[in-house]
Design a protein around this motif. Sequence first.
Motif, mmCIF file in Angstrom:
data_model
loop_
_atom_site.group_PDB
_atom_site.id
_atom_site.type_symbol
_atom_site.label_atom_id
_atom_site.label_comp_id
_atom_site.label_asym_id
_atom_site.label_seq_id
_atom_site.Cartn_x
_atom_site.Cartn_y
_atom_site.Cartn_z
ATOM 1 N N GLU A 8 8.216 0.125 26.666
ATOM 2 C CA GLU A 8 9.014 1.435 25.928
ATOM 3 C C GLU A 8 7.721 2.844 26.479
ATOM 4 O OE1 GLU A 8 7.505 -1.546 24.112
ATOM 5 O OE2 GLU A 8 8.869 -1.408 22.450
ATOM 6 N N GLU A 24 13.666 5.818 15.246
ATOM 7 C CA GLU A 24 13.005 6.661 15.324
ATOM 8 C C GLU A 24 12.954 7.147 14.335
ATOM 9 O OE1 GLU A 24 13.175 9.213 18.880
ATOM 10 O OE2 GLU A 24 11.142 9.557 19.462
ATOM 11 N N GLN A 50 13.395 -1.377 14.458
ATOM 12 C CA GLN A 50 12.290 0.052 14.987
ATOM 13 C C GLN A 50 13.176 0.640 15.099
ATOM 14 O OE1 GLN A 50 8.868 -0.351 15.528
ATOM 15 N NE2 GLN A 50 9.650 -2.043 14.755
ATOM 16 N N LYS A 89 7.031 12.456 14.433
ATOM 17 C CA LYS A 89 8.404 11.475 14.645
ATOM 18 C C LYS A 89 7.750 10.466 15.493
ATOM 19 C CE LYS A 89 12.895 12.552 15.695
ATOM 20 N NZ LYS A 89 13.180 13.326 14.916
ATOM 21 N N THR A 90 8.398 9.649 15.257
ATOM 22 C CA THR A 90 8.068 7.925 16.039
ATOM 23 C C THR A 90 8.400 6.764 15.531
ATOM 24 O OG1 THR A 90 6.267 6.714 16.209
ATOM 25 C CG2 THR A 90 5.765 7.604 13.979
ATOM 26 N N TYR A 91 8.328 5.828 16.361
ATOM 27 C CA TYR A 91 9.082 4.754 15.710
ATOM 28 C C TYR A 91 8.219 3.935 14.600
ATOM 29 C CZ TYR A 91 11.990 4.360 19.798
ATOM 30 O OH TYR A 91 13.066 5.384 21.166
#
Length: 804
Positions: free
Chosen positions: A263, A187, A185, A153-155
């Motif tokens: 971030e 998530e 961007q 799970k990420t940007y």
Amino acid sequence: MSVYTFKKIEEKWQEIWEQNDTFKAHDFSCKPKFYGLVEFPYPSGVGLHVGHVRAYTSLEVISRKRRLEGYNVLFPMGWDAFGLPTENYAIQTGKHPRAVTDENIKVFTNQLKEIGYSFDWDRTVDTTDPNYYRWTQWIFLKLFEKGLAFKDKTYVNFCNECKVVLANEESQDGICDRCGSEVVQMEKDVWFLKIRNYADKLLEGIDTVNFLPRIKLEQENWIGRSYGAHVDFTIEDSCEKLSVFTTRPDTLFGVTFMVIAPEHPLIESMMSRITNLEEIKNYQEQAKKKTEFERVQLAKDKTGVQIKGIEVVNPLNNQKVSLWIADYVMMGYGTGAIMAVPGHDTRDWEFAKKFDLPIVEVIQGGNVQEEAYTDIENGILVNSGLLDGLNVSDAKDNIMNYIEEQKIGMRTTNYKMKDWAFNRQRYWGEPIPVVHCEKCGIVGVNEDELPIKLPVVENYKPTDNGESPLASIDEWVNTTCPTCGGPAKRETDTMPQWAGSSWYFLRYTDPHNMNSFASEEHLKYWMQVDWYNGGMEHVTRHLIYSRFWHRFLYDLGVVHVKEPYAKRTAQGLILGPDGEKMSKSRGNVINPRDIIKEYGADTLRTYIMFIGDYEKPATWSDNGVKGCKRFLDRVWKLQDMVTEGQEYSKDNEVLIHKTIKKVHEDYEVLKFNTAIAAMMTMLNEFNSKGNINKAEFKTFILLLNPIAPHMTEELWTIMGFEGMLNENSWPVYEEAKTIESVIEMAVQINGKVRSKITIPIDCSQEEANKIAMSDPNIISHIDGKTIVKEIYVPGKIYNIVVKR
Ligand code: ANZ
Ligand code: ZN
């Protein structure tokens, strides 16, 4: 005289080639092999454009030449047919993407055949065929088994228009490759392929192949390896560390502040200490709205906010410096934090000037209050304790040893290239062959279950919550876990369009194999690709991806060479007659079909190869097309002039050898324009001399054949030359005969040309004098005068000065 009825002639020969399998590639033939590859097209609804024709005709010419040179040639074509435009069209029209794809493939096939390309049509591959994508899925399973495919799970880069995740390669400059809209961007759950693990291998590989220098350079920059160090700074009154990546540890004594990306997790973890949290949060919100491209622009005005309540300690000199948050530092590179050295880094310098932060000189040579001094070749370290007096390179070594001994950091290599975001929430792609099991987690399907076929769905529309349309088909989604046999759900995301094209060149070697993606024997016989031509836009996309997959397959032991492509070239764009990029909205698009209809395929091919420097952009010209048609008309008419003769005549010998050499060499370096110009010159000479025999015409036809195959085959038949043109050999030249043995030389008397004499090329002055003195014009001008001086420049001119 017969008429050049190009339409009839072209159809006739295309049929003959098809019936005779003229261009079939023969597995395991004992001739030397040549594998020429062009980037297979995406069969869109608009059909072939002239850019395709430019991209394909180059290696078409080389392939035809290679056959005449005695090679067993593999020159294949196929369809890169998964992808968004087809799916979007299907959404609009309600037609199944399969049906749309089949129609488009038909259109493309016909258009390519109309141009007379010498593809081996028995070897076409279609990335959307389950017998093909079975192996795409198989390669994915192998990547997954080796830990090179993982979900996180990420940007990610997300296009709101196309509703898909984009890889970095697909969103260069912050713009969606497909629709041109800005990328945001977001998530998400993302499948990644660990292409970064292959960064070093991809860099090493570049040095073993023959790619154009600019292609090498672009790939190197894209991979972006930099050597440097991680250095741990401490946070005042805390046991937390702030780690930075720097390529310039030699400047550690010049650090005057620290910057973290908006971030950066430190904001969260040290929240309670931050006294201006409101301001920081606002800044974070602002940063979210910017694209990465906007943020890294060098020229842009620097913004940022000091994080009050936190100070950072330089581990080398224990100096306390302030901590800032600023969007010119990216979370996705290095550690997302930097040590700022405004004296020697331009971005840091601008930031320091804007916020009135101290600037310290640690490398002598410039005036750091005026501008950052970034020269690393010539400076000497100052104000730097143990490093004083060293040059930059020694200082780097020294300090890296020191920080490693002191355990405050270590040498590190960083790469610009990120891992490859590999899933799309769309229908028309290869299903990712894994299941999600509550007990076992993510499990790859068994190999014998492949292909995991795309099910029929009612609606191809991606959902707004970012789920693939496959997610709504329960009977497809619900399955059992291959490991525990319990209930499991299929992965509903599909692969990106780049998947199928990452290995298609291997399938061409053995396209009908049902047991493996290609047999070892076929791979050993045909690979590497000897020459690959395609667009510059693919250098940091497809070309990187496919080198990665191929290298992975090499490491698996299923292919036998490290690099797939021995050589890579690229064509320039063709612009409209207005000099602008061809586009529907501009209305400046040239349709190859119209040219074929009006002038014939041979004219189209000749013109597109004649249009200009192959690697450079070229502007379309209707007059240019007409000129090429006239050239072919005149070639056609030559047949009426041809006399008997088994050998080159003395008159034409040099012309022929010279032209063979020129055309032969120019084709090999993609200088088609100058090769054609040489043939035009040869034609003019034949015409002005009024003299060409059969042997000479035969050579001319062979030279022109790769460019204009239909007309030359027809002329071959009309002339009654033996056998099929295609079974003949490429003309050879003798070096010695490429140079004129006699030349015409001007003879000047008192600065005026009075005559031209014909002399051997290596003529001495004495000999030249003899010949000149027997020339009536010279005699009459010298008569009664005395020669006072003679200047003889061999091969150029003969000057005589006389006096009364
Ligand atoms: C101190 C320094 C002093 C730096 C100096 C440069 C010059 P390349 O070569 O592209 O790898 N940097 C590190 N991480 C960053 C990030 N996440 N966002 C923005 N900038 C980042 O660049 C490495 C250099 O870029 C690093 O070296 C760091 O600044 C900066 F005279 O550290 B340097
Ligand atoms: Zn399970």
